[in-house]
Design an enzyme around this catalytic site. Sequence first.
Site, mmCIF file in Angstrom:
data_model
loop_
_atom_site.group_PDB
_atom_site.id
_atom_site.type_symbol
_atom_site.label_atom_id
_atom_site.label_comp_id
_atom_site.label_asym_id
_atom_site.label_seq_id
_atom_site.Cartn_x
_atom_site.Cartn_y
_atom_site.Cartn_z
ATOM 1 N N TYR A 1 0.799 -1.226 0.000
ATOM 2 C CA TYR A 1 0.000 0.000 0.000
ATOM 3 C C TYR A 1 0.832 1.278 0.000
ATOM 4 C CZ TYR A 1 -4.411 -2.496 0.688
ATOM 5 O OH TYR A 1 -5.517 -3.280 0.532
ATOM 6 N N LYS B 1 2.138 -14.917 3.990
ATOM 7 C CA LYS B 1 2.130 -15.740 2.776
ATOM 8 C C LYS B 1 3.593 -16.061 2.472
ATOM 9 C CE LYS B 1 0.036 -17.612 -0.783
ATOM 10 N NZ LYS B 1 -1.001 -18.660 -0.710
ATOM 11 N N ASP C 1 -4.470 -17.650 3.028
ATOM 12 C CA ASP C 1 -5.637 -18.313 2.409
ATOM 13 C C ASP C 1 -6.306 -19.261 3.400
ATOM 14 O OD1 ASP C 1 -3.025 -19.121 1.896
ATOM 15 O OD2 ASP C 1 -3.542 -20.401 0.212
ATOM 16 N N ASP D 1 -6.146 -5.408 5.635
ATOM 17 C CA ASP D 1 -7.260 -4.639 5.074
ATOM 18 C C ASP D 1 -8.422 -5.582 4.768
ATOM 19 O OD1 ASP D 1 -8.746 -2.640 3.954
ATOM 20 O OD2 ASP D 1 -7.570 -2.468 2.117
#
Length: 335
Positions: free
Chosen positions: A123, A173, A206, A230
């Site tokens: 971001y 991740k 995930d 987010d």
Amino acid sequence: MKKVVLIAGDGIGTEITAAVVSILEKANAKVQWIEKKAGLAAHQESGNALPEDTVEAIKEHRIALKGPLTTPVGTGFRSVNVALRQQFNLYSNIRPARTLPNIDSPFKNVDMVIFRENTQGLYIGREHWIDEDTKNHAESIAVVTEAASRKIIKAAFEYARANGRKKVTLVHKANILKFTTGLFLEVGRSVAADYSDIEFEDLIVDNMAMQMVMRPQRFDVVVTTNLFGDILSDLASGLVGGLGVTGAANIGDDAAMFEAVHGSAPDIAGQNKANPLALLFSSLMMLEHIGQKQTAEDIRKAIYKTLVERKVYCTPDIGGEGTTSTFTQAVCDNI
Ligand code: NAI
């Protein structure tokens, strides 16, 4: 009296901030409001969506409560919310999601707090075209530093310890994004070693998304990077009734800003239909932050009582038949 900068914001902002101000007043919160402008209204008035005297007031008083701000899509000024987070290095975005009485949701007994790193990751806005002419190939850069990761992860552990929470779940991740979220995970493991009283686990994002809808009750405090945070924090809000009923805080070392996460809802602005609960819960986080925990608890009890006994006075978005005013009055009566 603690001085707090109050930014009412756009759209429904004035209605919900007025509601929150009167409820805090009724509960004898020791707060003195310093009213300042930002957003579309400020832009129309002065040509600046984030006027200098608003920034100066936050610098001076260090605490702000902010209603939603309208951000023009595509053109116009850039997001004031993002500018404030960057300007004051508000690196912890804290979003609790707790099951509320009488609020419709298939998920029961949810009680988690998500800590989202607010200043880095994907971001930071470092994007470019690989080929400027064709604009058919783009690239975006994510930044993760050891220092910023340590700050947010420590904040999550400190919160867990201070609030009697049992577990911190770090979401990443690192199997694919080995450098950026791999670093975040490594820092998490090293910080966790200093908090042997708190359980630590890590989950791949995930899997986390699936677990949150299958067994949300297993999560307590969650800490993650900007993009994942987010998405997962909105998911968490969805488990307990949506953005209209969940508060948020943006906290840095020198300043803190408390805000509703929903937008300015122009479709219902000025109609006395806006639900002030999200901003109200944010204001309770603010009261806790400035050491007025008992007042926050008194208001929380009055909210729960209202939801249980006087749901009819609540706003239509949560199944009530009332208005912003009837809800506000009912909470005040219950304090
Ligand atoms: P929105 O959150 O304003 O509205 C989405 C839907 O939820 C609308 O139907 C609205 O009526 C309803 N809603 C939102 N808050 C509500 C409340 N407190 N009580 C009852 N119903 C409520 O999202 P939208 O329409 O995408 O954005 C409108 C404007 O808000 C845009 O300019 C956007 O940039 C801005 N925005 C500002 C945010 C902030 O300041 N933190 C966050 C999100 C959007």
